[in-house]
Scaffold this motif. Sequence first.
Motif, PDB file in Angstrom:
ATOM      1  N   VAL A   1      -4.224   9.731  -8.215  1.00  0.00           N
ATOM      2  CA  VAL A   1      -3.160   8.878  -7.699  1.00  0.00           C
ATOM      3  C   VAL A   1      -2.715   7.972  -8.836  1.00  0.00           C
ATOM      4  CG1 VAL A   1      -2.516   7.106  -6.018  1.00  0.00           C
ATOM      5  CG2 VAL A   1      -4.086   8.964  -5.361  1.00  0.00           C
ATOM      6  N   LEU A   2      -1.415   7.972  -9.116  1.00  0.00           N
ATOM      7  CA  LEU A   2      -0.849   7.133 -10.164  1.00  0.00           C
ATOM      8  C   LEU A   2      -0.071   5.999  -9.510  1.00  0.00           C
ATOM      9  CD1 LEU A   2      -0.230   6.661 -13.184  1.00  0.00           C
ATOM     10  CD2 LEU A   2       1.743   8.189 -12.922  1.00  0.00           C
ATOM     11  N   THR A   3      -0.501   4.778  -9.750  1.00  0.00           N
ATOM     12  CA  THR A   3       0.152   3.617  -9.157  1.00  0.00           C
ATOM     13  C   THR A   3       0.142   2.474 -10.157  1.00  0.00           C
ATOM     14  OG1 THR A   3       0.271   2.261  -7.138  1.00  0.00           O
ATOM     15  CG2 THR A   3      -1.926   2.669  -8.063  1.00  0.00           C
ATOM     16  N   GLY A   4       0.771   1.351  -9.793  1.00  0.00           N
ATOM     17  CA  GLY A   4       0.842   0.216 -10.698  1.00  0.00           C
ATOM     18  C   GLY A   4      -0.273  -0.781 -10.460  1.00  0.00           C
ATOM     19  N   THR A   5      -0.436  -1.691 -11.406  1.00  0.00           N
ATOM     20  CA  THR A   5      -1.463  -2.724 -11.256  1.00  0.00           C
ATOM     21  C   THR A   5      -1.099  -3.723 -10.171  1.00  0.00           C
ATOM     22  OG1 THR A   5      -0.413  -4.050 -13.004  1.00  0.00           O
ATOM     23  CG2 THR A   5      -2.165  -2.530 -13.668  1.00  0.00           C
ATOM     24  N   ASP A   6       0.169  -3.703  -9.725  1.00  0.00           N
ATOM     25  CA  ASP A   6       0.603  -4.613  -8.665  1.00  0.00           C
ATOM     26  C   ASP A   6       0.412  -4.020  -7.275  1.00  0.00           C
ATOM     27  OD1 ASP A   6       2.504  -2.660  -9.224  1.00  0.00           O
ATOM     28  OD2 ASP A   6       4.222  -3.923  -8.736  1.00  0.00           O
ATOM     29  N   ALA A   7      -0.147  -2.808  -7.166  1.00  0.00           N
ATOM     30  CA  ALA A   7      -0.397  -2.204  -5.852  1.00  0.00           C
ATOM     31  C   ALA A   7      -1.484  -2.980  -5.119  1.00  0.00           C
ATOM     32  CB  ALA A   7      -0.826  -0.743  -6.022  1.00  0.00           C
ATOM     33  N   PRO A   8      -1.421  -3.041  -3.779  1.00  0.00           N
ATOM     34  CA  PRO A   8      -2.435  -3.783  -3.010  1.00  0.00           C
ATOM     35  C   PRO A   8      -3.852  -3.317  -3.331  1.00  0.00           C
ATOM     36  CG  PRO A   8      -0.589  -3.172  -1.609  1.00  0.00           C
ATOM     37  CD  PRO A   8      -0.375  -2.471  -2.911  1.00  0.00           C
ATOM     38  N   ALA A   9      -4.715  -4.257  -3.683  1.00  0.00           N
ATOM     39  CA  ALA A   9      -6.068  -3.925  -4.140  1.00  0.00           C
ATOM     40  C   ALA A   9      -6.874  -3.209  -3.079  1.00  0.00           C
ATOM     41  CB  ALA A   9      -6.785  -5.200  -4.585  1.00  0.00           C
ATOM     42  N   ASP A  10      -6.678  -3.560  -1.799  1.00  0.00           N
ATOM     43  CA  ASP A  10      -7.466  -2.921  -0.749  1.00  0.00           C
ATOM     44  C   ASP A  10      -7.097  -1.441  -0.608  1.00  0.00           C
ATOM     45  OD1 ASP A  10      -4.939  -3.716   0.180  1.00  0.00           O
ATOM     46  OD2 ASP A  10      -5.619  -3.864   2.261  1.00  0.00           O
TER      47      ASP A  10
END
Length: 249
Positions: free
Chosen positions: A136-145
């Motif tokens: 899964v490729l996402t940003g560092t601003d994605a919800p941590a949970d």
Amino acid sequence: MDRLWPPMSLDDGSDGAHRATGTDDLHADLARRDTWVASNFVMALDGAIAMDGRSGGLGGDGDLAVFRSLRDHADVVLVGAGTVRAESYGPTRVRSVDARRARGQADRARLVVVTRGADLSGADRLWSDPGAPITVLTGTDAPADRVARLRERAEVITIGDQGPDLAAGLAQLRGRGLGRVLTEGGPSLQAEMLARGLVTDLFTTVAPVVVGGGATTVPSPLPEPLELALVAVWRHDDELFLHHRVLEA
């Protein structure tokens, strides 16, 4: 599958006319290259990209053969989370493990899902094979949970502080020897990839149907028109298949 253009060279023993070819020949150009990012999509003659809400409704047997051949040659299948849901994506499969191993590739392509919000709810088929290679490729601003929950089921790459940084993500994958990337959309992901100059090849299936509705494979304007060179044209029944190479600026 008939190759219509370019005509076969005399060096291969043909008379220069088009000829029937298997899907192994269809993507021989990609097989000779260690690094590429290819976009594959199907559209109706009027540019529509879906029928009854799914792109799969447009393609016939020839499109399926092209789709499978491209996946066979890819190290990575890159797809957006919306398309994963809409097309009910599952883990990647492969037809010939031996052929992949002969090219120095893993037994099957790694599925890389791009998501801004780290939300893969409604994509249950993704997890149908616990051993499947999924990232899964996402940003560092994605919800941590959400990121934490995804890490329990797949590899997660967090890169980019305003959503996933596609260029940095692809560079990280190339650093791991995963340089042959097939992106299957959807349209928003494709538009971003093209706008950022990340795509090297485009494979387009033109379906023999007119749907209407004004949809497009690239829904947002590009910074400037993208110039392409036609590499080859094939035909299967009434479907046409085009391979274009992106010209460097």
